[in-house]
Design a protein around this motif. Structure first.
Motif, PDB file in Angstrom:
ATOM      1  N   GLN A  80      28.120  50.872  57.430  1.00  0.00           N
ATOM      2  CA  GLN A  80      28.816  51.833  56.584  1.00  0.00           C
ATOM      3  C   GLN A  80      29.707  52.734  57.420  1.00  0.00           C
ATOM      4  O   GLN A  80      30.856  52.999  57.043  1.00  0.00           O
ATOM      5  CB  GLN A  80      27.809  52.657  55.785  1.00  0.00           C
ATOM      6  CG  GLN A  80      27.034  51.855  54.773  1.00  0.00           C
ATOM      7  CD  GLN A  80      25.924  52.647  54.125  1.00  0.00           C
ATOM      8  OE1 GLN A  80      25.905  53.876  54.170  1.00  0.00           O
ATOM      9  NE2 GLN A  80      24.980  51.957  53.502  1.00  0.00           N
ATOM     10  N   GLN A  81      29.207  53.182  58.554  1.00  0.00           N
ATOM     11  CA  GLN A  81      29.994  54.050  59.421  1.00  0.00           C
ATOM     12  C   GLN A  81      31.199  53.305  59.980  1.00  0.00           C
ATOM     13  O   GLN A  81      32.304  53.841  60.033  1.00  0.00           O
ATOM     14  CB  GLN A  81      29.132  54.601  60.552  1.00  0.00           C
ATOM     15  CG  GLN A  81      29.871  55.605  61.406  1.00  0.00           C
ATOM     16  CD  GLN A  81      28.952  56.315  62.384  1.00  0.00           C
ATOM     17  OE1 GLN A  81      27.789  55.956  62.546  1.00  0.00           O
ATOM     18  NE2 GLN A  81      29.477  57.334  63.028  1.00  0.00           N
ATOM     19  N   ARG A  82      31.013  52.055  60.384  1.00  0.00           N
ATOM     20  CA  ARG A  82      32.125  51.268  60.925  1.00  0.00           C
ATOM     21  C   ARG A  82      33.189  51.022  59.854  1.00  0.00           C
ATOM     22  O   ARG A  82      34.389  51.079  60.130  1.00  0.00           O
ATOM     23  CB  ARG A  82      31.609  49.951  61.489  1.00  0.00           C
ATOM     24  CG  ARG A  82      30.758  50.156  62.735  1.00  0.00           C
ATOM     25  CD  ARG A  82      30.275  48.864  63.270  1.00  0.00           C
ATOM     26  NE  ARG A  82      31.419  48.229  63.927  1.00  0.00           N
ATOM     27  CZ  ARG A  82      31.330  47.264  64.809  1.00  0.00           C
ATOM     28  NH1 ARG A  82      30.157  46.800  65.143  1.00  0.00           N
ATOM     29  NH2 ARG A  82      32.396  46.752  65.365  1.00  0.00           N
ATOM     30  N   ILE A  83      32.762  50.775  58.632  1.00  0.00           N
ATOM     31  CA  ILE A  83      33.711  50.562  57.530  1.00  0.00           C
ATOM     32  C   ILE A  83      34.488  51.844  57.264  1.00  0.00           C
ATOM     33  O   ILE A  83      35.703  51.817  57.062  1.00  0.00           O
ATOM     34  CB  ILE A  83      32.967  50.075  56.263  1.00  0.00           C
ATOM     35  CG1 ILE A  83      32.371  48.681  56.506  1.00  0.00           C
ATOM     36  CG2 ILE A  83      33.898  50.069  55.053  1.00  0.00           C
ATOM     37  CD1 ILE A  83      31.331  48.279  55.491  1.00  0.00           C
ATOM     38  N   ALA A  84      33.801  52.980  57.273  1.00  0.00           N
ATOM     39  CA  ALA A  84      34.466  54.270  57.047  1.00  0.00           C
ATOM     40  C   ALA A  84      35.505  54.543  58.131  1.00  0.00           C
ATOM     41  O   ALA A  84      36.615  55.006  57.844  1.00  0.00           O
ATOM     42  CB  ALA A  84      33.433  55.387  56.989  1.00  0.00           C
TER      43      ALA A  84
ATOM     44  N   THR B  68      30.417  61.112  53.583  1.00  0.00           N
ATOM     45  CA  THR B  68      30.382  62.512  54.007  1.00  0.00           C
ATOM     46  C   THR B  68      29.264  62.796  55.011  1.00  0.00           C
ATOM     47  O   THR B  68      29.309  63.791  55.717  1.00  0.00           O
ATOM     48  CB  THR B  68      30.210  63.456  52.800  1.00  0.00           C
ATOM     49  OG1 THR B  68      29.020  63.083  52.098  1.00  0.00           O
ATOM     50  CG2 THR B  68      31.402  63.368  51.875  1.00  0.00           C
ATOM     51  N   SER B  69      28.275  61.917  55.098  1.00  0.00           N
ATOM     52  CA  SER B  69      27.164  62.144  56.028  1.00  0.00           C
ATOM     53  C   SER B  69      27.452  61.639  57.441  1.00  0.00           C
ATOM     54  O   SER B  69      26.645  61.847  58.338  1.00  0.00           O
ATOM     55  CB  SER B  69      25.889  61.478  55.500  1.00  0.00           C
ATOM     56  OG  SER B  69      26.078  60.077  55.399  1.00  0.00           O
TER      57      SER B  69
ATOM     58  N   CYS C 130      39.494  57.674  47.234  1.00  0.00           N
ATOM     59  CA  CYS C 130      38.934  56.549  47.984  1.00  0.00           C
ATOM     60  C   CYS C 130      37.467  56.360  47.640  1.00  0.00           C
ATOM     61  O   CYS C 130      36.742  57.326  47.413  1.00  0.00           O
ATOM     62  CB  CYS C 130      39.072  56.776  49.486  1.00  0.00           C
ATOM     63  SG  CYS C 130      40.774  56.784  50.050  1.00  0.00           S
ATOM     64  N   ARG C 131      37.057  55.092  47.636  1.00  0.00           N
ATOM     65  CA  ARG C 131      35.691  54.754  47.292  1.00  0.00           C
ATOM     66  C   ARG C 131      35.237  53.574  48.147  1.00  0.00           C
ATOM     67  O   ARG C 131      36.046  52.719  48.502  1.00  0.00           O
ATOM     68  CB  ARG C 131      35.650  54.383  45.806  1.00  0.00           C
ATOM     69  CG  ARG C 131      34.292  54.300  45.219  1.00  0.00           C
ATOM     70  CD  ARG C 131      34.362  54.043  43.734  1.00  0.00           C
ATOM     71  NE  ARG C 131      34.738  52.649  43.494  1.00  0.00           N
ATOM     72  CZ  ARG C 131      35.358  52.217  42.400  1.00  0.00           C
ATOM     73  NH1 ARG C 131      35.702  53.051  41.450  1.00  0.00           N
ATOM     74  NH2 ARG C 131      35.641  50.948  42.256  1.00  0.00           N
TER      75      ARG C 131
END
Length: 131
Positions: free
Chosen positions: A84-88, A129-130, A106-107
């Motif tokens: 998830q972090q890499r995608i963000a 956001t985390s 954005c989603r």
């Protein structure tokens, strides 16, 4: 052993996983298109990670991760916090390269693919956001 300049033979398991991923992404793209999304990018690679699908529907920009497993539950469980972090991070790179889309909402979605099952689209599957 390979001769100089010759490519080594691909690992059959790796090759099968690669083709399974491509097939799952094609199914996910068709599914999103049927739902009214306009596909903007596929397999967008950055030094920080890859985004499987970038799509837009109305004023919403979607960064979608596609997961294919033997069951939809297994696919859902395979999306890790690190991914998830890499995608963000990759999404930030995409937005910097496409500033004309920066004003959209954005989603981050996940599309789950399993054999003989209809794809499952998890809208807003994770929040960045985390990070």
């Amino acid at each position: 052993m390979t001769a100089p300049g010759e490519q080594p033979a691909a690992d059959p398991a790796h090759l099968a996983a690669f083709h399974l991923g491509l097939s799952a992404e094609r199914r996910a793209c068709l599914y999103l298109a049927a739902k009214g999304y306009r596909l903007l990018a596929r397999r967008y690679r950055t030094p920080h990670g890859e985004i499987d699908i970038v799509a837009r529907r109305r004023a919403t920009l979607v960064f979608a991760e596609v997961k294919a497993r033997n069951s939809l539950d297994e696919a859902a469980a395979s999306v890790t916090a690190r991914q998830q972090q890499r995608i963000a991070t990759a999404a930030s790179v995409w937005l910097a390269a496409h500033p004309d889309h920066a004003n959209l909402d954005c989603r981050f979605d996940v599309i789950l693919i399993a054999p003989k099952r209809f794809p499952r689209h998890l809208e807003a599957a994770f929040d960045t956001t985390s990070f």
